[in-house]
Design a protein around this motif. Structure first.
Motif, mmCIF file in Angstrom:
data_model
loop_
_atom_site.group_PDB
_atom_site.id
_atom_site.type_symbol
_atom_site.label_atom_id
_atom_site.label_comp_id
_atom_site.label_asym_id
_atom_site.label_seq_id
_atom_site.Cartn_x
_atom_site.Cartn_y
_atom_site.Cartn_z
ATOM 1 N N UNK A 6 34.532 50.960 27.834
ATOM 2 C CA UNK A 6 35.970 50.964 28.124
ATOM 3 C C UNK A 6 36.525 52.390 28.079
ATOM 4 N N UNK A 7 36.143 53.150 27.065
ATOM 5 C CA UNK A 7 36.643 54.521 26.932
ATOM 6 C C UNK A 7 36.157 55.395 28.080
ATOM 7 N N UNK A 8 34.918 55.203 28.512
ATOM 8 C CA UNK A 8 34.380 55.976 29.621
ATOM 9 C C UNK A 8 35.136 55.662 30.915
ATOM 10 N N UNK A 9 35.451 54.390 31.124
ATOM 11 C CA UNK A 9 36.199 54.004 32.323
ATOM 12 C C UNK A 9 37.605 54.582 32.307
ATOM 13 N N UNK B 223 27.611 68.203 33.306
ATOM 14 C CA UNK B 223 27.035 68.022 34.639
ATOM 15 C C UNK B 223 27.952 67.190 35.525
ATOM 16 N N UNK B 224 28.661 66.241 34.922
ATOM 17 C CA UNK B 224 29.570 65.389 35.682
ATOM 18 C C UNK B 224 30.899 66.080 35.934
ATOM 19 N N UNK C 221 31.222 56.054 25.287
ATOM 20 C CA UNK C 221 32.498 56.606 24.809
ATOM 21 C C UNK C 221 32.542 58.132 24.882
ATOM 22 N N UNK C 222 31.441 58.773 25.301
ATOM 23 C CA UNK C 222 31.392 60.232 25.342
ATOM 24 C C UNK C 222 30.999 60.767 26.718
ATOM 25 N N UNK C 223 31.217 59.970 27.750
ATOM 26 C CA UNK C 223 30.897 60.425 29.107
ATOM 27 C C UNK C 223 31.676 61.691 29.458
ATOM 28 N N UNK C 224 32.880 61.816 28.944
ATOM 29 C CA UNK C 224 33.718 62.975 29.229
ATOM 30 C C UNK C 224 33.084 64.285 28.769
ATOM 31 N N UNK D 172 22.586 55.865 26.560
ATOM 32 C CA UNK D 172 21.356 55.901 25.766
ATOM 33 C C UNK D 172 21.126 54.650 24.939
ATOM 34 N N UNK D 173 22.162 53.843 24.717
ATOM 35 C CA UNK D 173 21.970 52.663 23.880
ATOM 36 C C UNK D 173 21.632 51.413 24.684
#
Length: 346
Positions: free
Chosen positions: A133-136, A116-117, A109-112, A74-75
Motif C-alpha cells: 500500500x505504501x509503495x503504491x 534506480x527507479x 514500503x521502501x520502494x521510494x 524481497x519478502x
C-alpha cells in the motif's frame, strides 16, 4: 551491495553460472530450474543490483539494447519470481530488438528508496512487482522519469496487468460448496495489497451465498513453514475436536505446509479436509504433491508477457496513456478437492 561472486559463494556454484542466469541466458545454456531458483533467491536475499555502467562499457550489442528492470519485493518467495521471470524471458525472445532484464530487489514500503527507479539512470523502463500500500501511494504521488508497468496492482496513471481477485476467492468457495462442504477455514498471510483482501472477500461472499460457514480468519507467514505451523497449532487447539470440511489457502506454499501438518497428524485420504490454494507457486510442485493440490491458478507467466508488451508499447510510442489488462483465471481441480459442477464452471 552483493556481487555475482558473493551470490556464487552463497549458492555454492560457479560465478559464470550465476552470471548466465542473471543475464537471462539460462534456457539456452540448459541450466536447471532448481539452480535458477537458488540463484534468484540468493540474489534477492543478498540485495544484488546489476552494474549497468560496466555493461555499457563493454560495448557490443549491449550498447543498443533496452534495459528493463524488474523490481521484486524481497519478502516474496523466489519460486514466484522465477515463474514471472520465465514469462518475461519467453516474450522477450519473440521481439526483434534486444532487451536485457535485470533484477532490483526492494523491501516492501521502501520502494521510494530505490535510486534506480527514481533516477531512471540505470534502465529504460521498469516492471514493479508485489508493491505494498505504501509503495503504491509513493507511485501515485511521484512522477517517475521512465515508463513503469505494475504487476497485479492498480495505481492511477500507470499501466498494469491484473486478474479478477474477487473471482479467485469465489471459485474456491463454489468448489467447496459443490463438494458438499459446510464449514471452511482460511489460511493466509496478512494482506499487503487490495487484491489479497478481495480474494478473501470473494471467498466469503460466495461461500455464504451457498450456505458455507466461514470460520474466523487467522493470519500466518506466507511460506511452507507458515502453513505447517498454522495447521499444527489449530489441530492442537480450535480444530482438536472438530475439523473444518475445507481449507482455502492464500498461496501454494501455505497449502503445502498445511498438507504436511495434516499428514503428520494422521489426516490422510478421506479424513483430510478439502483443500484449495491460490496457485502462485511452481505448477509441477502443486501437480505432484501428495495429494496433488487443487488451485485457483494465477497465470503468472501470461501476466509477465503482458507486462513486457506494455513496457515495449510505451517505449515505442504505441501506448500513450495508462492501460490496464485483466487476464482470465481458472480453477484447476486435483486430488485435494474435486471439480466444479458443470453449471458453475460455465
Amino acid at each position: 551491495m552483493a556481487t555475482i561472486k558473493q551470490i556464487a559463494q552463497e549458492v555454492g556454484i560457479s560465478s559464470s553460472t550465476v552470471s548466465i542466469v542473471l543475464g537471462g541466458k539460462a534456457a539456452e545454456r540448459k541450466i536447471s530450474t532448481a539452480t535458477q531458483e537458488k540463484i534468484f533467491a540468493a540474489a534477492a536475499r543478498l540485495g544484488y543490483q546489476p552494474n549497468m555502467a560496466a555493461r555499457s562499457l563493454r560495448g557490443g550489442s549491449g550498447a543498443n539494447e533496452l534495459v528493463v528492470a524488474m523490481f521484486w519485493a524481497q519478502d516474496f518467495r523466489a519460486s514466484m519470481m522465477f515463474r514471472f521471470w520465465d514469462g518475461l524471458r519467453a516474450e522477450i525472445e519473440k521481439t526483434a530488438r534486444p532487451v536485457r532484464l535485470v533484477i532490483y530487489p526492494y523491501v516492501n514500503d521502501h520502494l521510494k528508496e530505490s535510486e534506480a527507479l527514481t533516477s531512471g539512470a540505470n534502465c529504460h523502463a521498469a516492471i514493479i512487482c508485489n508493491a505494498s500500500y505504501a509503495d503504491l501511494q509513493f507511485l501515485e504521488d511521484t512522477q517517475l522519469p521512465i515508463p513503469v508497468v505494475l504487476y497485479n496492482r492498480v495505481c492511477n496513471g500507470y499501466c498494469s496487468v491484473n486478474v479478477d481477485d474477487l473471482k479467485m476467492g469465489a471459485l474456491a468457495a463454489r468448489a467447496f460448496a459443490d463438494q458438499g462442504c459446510r464449514t471452511a477455514a482460511v489460511l493466509t498471510s496478512s494482506p499487503v495489497f487490495e487484491g489479497m483482501e478481495n480474494r478473501m472477500h470473494g471467498f466469503r461472499l460466495e461461500g455464504e451465498h451457498h450456505g458455507l460457514t466461514i470460520l474466523a480468519n487467522r493470519y500466518c507467514e506466507n511460506s511452507i513453514r507458515g502453513g505447517y505451523e498454522a495447521v499444527s497449532h489449530r489441530l492442537r487447539h480450535e480444530w482438536k475436536q472438530q475439523l473444518p470440511d475445507a481449507v482455502f489457502c492464500g498461496s501454494s506454499a501455505i497449502a503445502h505446509g498445511a498438507l504436511r501438518a495434516f499428514c503428520e497428524a494422521g489426516y490422510i485420504g478421506e479424513k483430510l479436509p478439502r483443500l484449495i490454494a491460490v496457485g502462485n507457486g511452481p505448477e509441477e510442485m502443486d501437480a505432484f504433491s501428495i495429494p496433488s493440490l487443487s488451485v485457483v491458478y494465477l497465470p503468472m507467466e501470461d501476466m509477465a508477457r503482458e507486462c513486457i508488451q506494455l513496457v515495449l508499447g510505451q517505449l515505442d510510442g504505441r501506448i500513450a496513456t495508462a492501460e490496464s489488462r485483466l487476464l482470465p483465471i481458472e480453477y484447476v481441480p486435483r486430488e485435494s478437492c474435486g471439480p466444479l459442477t458443470e453449471y458453475a464452471a460455465q
